[in-house]
Scaffold this motif. Structure first.
Motif, mmCIF file in Angstrom:
data_model
loop_
_atom_site.group_PDB
_atom_site.id
_atom_site.type_symbol
_atom_site.label_atom_id
_atom_site.label_comp_id
_atom_site.label_asym_id
_atom_site.label_seq_id
_atom_site.Cartn_x
_atom_site.Cartn_y
_atom_site.Cartn_z
ATOM 1 N N THR A 373 -4.974 -8.431 6.076
ATOM 2 C CA THR A 373 -3.519 -7.779 6.026
ATOM 3 C C THR A 373 -3.154 -7.484 4.555
ATOM 4 O OG1 THR A 373 -3.020 -8.423 8.140
ATOM 5 C CG2 THR A 373 -1.248 -7.627 6.971
ATOM 6 N N ALA A 374 -3.279 -8.810 4.012
ATOM 7 C CA ALA A 374 -2.903 -8.977 2.229
ATOM 8 C C ALA A 374 -3.805 -7.893 1.678
ATOM 9 C CB ALA A 374 -3.038 -10.372 1.850
ATOM 10 N N GLU A 376 -5.539 -5.220 2.564
ATOM 11 C CA GLU A 376 -4.761 -3.729 2.959
ATOM 12 C C GLU A 376 -3.373 -3.426 2.038
ATOM 13 O OE1 GLU A 376 -4.644 -3.686 6.959
ATOM 14 O OE2 GLU A 376 -6.712 -3.778 7.671
ATOM 15 N N GLU A 377 -2.665 -4.169 2.023
ATOM 16 C CA GLU A 377 -1.346 -3.942 1.657
ATOM 17 C C GLU A 377 -1.712 -3.869 -0.174
ATOM 18 O OE1 GLU A 377 1.025 -7.377 2.608
ATOM 19 O OE2 GLU A 377 1.486 -6.600 4.503
ATOM 20 N N VAL A 378 -2.554 -4.510 -0.706
ATOM 21 C CA VAL A 378 -2.845 -4.283 -1.944
ATOM 22 C C VAL A 378 -3.568 -2.846 -2.176
ATOM 23 C CG1 VAL A 378 -4.156 -5.360 -4.021
ATOM 24 C CG2 VAL A 378 -2.904 -6.941 -2.449
ATOM 25 N N SER A 379 -4.418 -2.697 -1.392
ATOM 26 C CA SER A 379 -4.957 -1.775 -1.514
ATOM 27 C C SER A 379 -4.273 -0.415 -1.418
ATOM 28 C CB SER A 379 -6.487 -1.479 -0.411
ATOM 29 O OG SER A 379 -7.304 -2.561 -0.630
ATOM 30 N N ALA A 380 -3.193 -0.461 -0.555
ATOM 31 C CA ALA A 380 -2.381 0.679 -0.326
ATOM 32 C C ALA A 380 -1.436 1.006 -1.306
ATOM 33 C CB ALA A 380 -1.405 0.359 1.092
#
Length: 380
Positions: A373-374, A376-380
């Motif tokens: 999840t972390a 994914e958040e960084v990638s977004a």
């Protein structure tokens, strides 16, 4: 489902002969009874801890260590380890050692005991019974689950960088039952840690224990250890059998009438009506014990008291033959057939290893999900 016996280790005069066993004779009888319990196919032998007459099991680890060396399969347990008056450090080390000696065939039942004078004999205050039980077990739990412990509490000297030895076998502490006949605080404690709750309901009506067990189940689920009906429940009981029920009553009555604790009190008939004591034929014992599930739900362990009140060793061994041959096989078949698949069996060392691995796997999955999840958040 686990079936077994527990002993309180009383030294009592046989009211039919006037003979009182010596302490040595009673100790040796208990060791014989424990080995007989394995011989007849029982799952558990449990021994109390007492430091006052007329009881003799002041050193359960010594006696259970002997039994461990003389048996191969039976689970060994205490039917009370005094969590209030024993040092948690000593409990941690003594029972981890015994766990190794018994190759994992060991668990404990923690309790406060019911003898007030024991507290000052060990430098404790009975008015602090509940706080002692809560704090001492909190420390014991950490000593078994953490390698290095720093500790400061109310009732013992602090610990700094302490490691109890030996460490629990395979990194898994002995399973713990918390025994209580009246205290919701102890049921709460058992639920908090995901441990078992043992209701030795041999003195009071079932309604009292139904409330305690229901509370424990509810709190077990609250703390996330599983569904309420997956909580670990153990029950006590008392039986005396003969082929003919009236013969059982006639043979047992003098022992009941003179028994420690409840002798010279209620009649045998009143006591059997109000408590789980069953005096009769093996079939009556089966029928009565099957009602426990109706009262308390599916449970994991049933222990019977069978060697008290001055009953001679020969009689106790005959009782165990009947229990192992005529009663337990029927109870095991009936109760196992009724237990839903999601309700666990009685705890063993092997099942505790599986439980630990499942918990570790779940925790690892949570970490992995959090990392994903972390990311994914960084990638977004």
């Amino acid at each position: 489902m686990q079936f077994g016996i527990f002993t309180v280790g009383d030294v009592t005069t046989d009211p039919t002969t006037g003979v009182t066993p010596t302490e040595n004779e009673r100790i040796k009888a208990i060791l014989t009874i424990a080995q007989k319990a394995e011989e007849v196919g029982l799952d558990v032998f449990a021994l109390g801890e007492h430091h006052n007459e007329p009881f003799i099991p002041s050193s359960p680890t010594t006696m259970l260590g002997y039994v461990a060396a003389k048996t191969e399969n039976i689970l060994l347990s205490t039917s009370t380890t005094l969590i209030t008056t024993n040092d948690p450090v000593k409990i941690a080390e003594d029972y981890a050692m015994l766990q190794h000696i018994a190759d994992g065939r060991l668990d404990l039942m923690m309790g406060r005991g019911n003898t007030g004078p024991v507290y000052p004999w060990f430098g404790k205050d009975i008015r602090q019974g509940i706080p002692l039980a809560l704090e001492n077990y909190a420390l014991l739990h950490r000593l078994w689950t953490e390698h290095t412990v720093d500790w400061e509490g109310q009732f013992r000297t602090p610990l700094q960088g302490f490691t109890s030895t030996p460490r629990p076998l395979d990194g898994v502490a002995p399973f713990v039952w918390h025994g209580s006949i009246r205290s919701p605080e102890i049921a709460e404690q058992a639920a908090y840690y995901g441990d078992g709750f043992f209701a030795n309901h041999i003195f009071w009506p079932k309604e009292h224990f139904q409330r305690l067990i229901a509370f424990y189940r509810q709190r077990f689920e609250h703390y996330g250890h599983g569904r309420a009906d997956q909580a670990y429940v153990g029950l006590g009981g008392q039986v005396f059998m003969a082929k003919n029920s009236q013969d059982a009553v006639n043979q047992f009555r003098p022992y009941f009438d003179n028994a420690p604790v409840y002798g010279h009190g209620p009649s045998l008939e009143d006591f059997t009506e109000q408590t789980p004591l069953t005096v009769g034929s093996p079939q009556q014992v089966i029928d009565r014990t099957l009602t426990f599930r109706e009262s308390f739900g599916d449970y994991q362990r049933q222990l019977f008291l069978m060697d008290h009140a001055g009953l001679p060793l020969k009689t106790v061994l005959e009782q165990l033959d009947m229990l192992g041959e005529l009663v337990v096989p029927v109870l095991r078949k009936e109760l196992d057939a009724k237990r839903p698949a999601h309700v666990p069996d009685g705890p063993t060392h092997a099942s505790q290893i599986e439980r630990m691995r499942a918990l570790e796997a779940a925790q690892a999955a949570e970490v992995q999900d959090a990392d994903a999840t972390a990311l994914e958040e960084v990638s977004a």
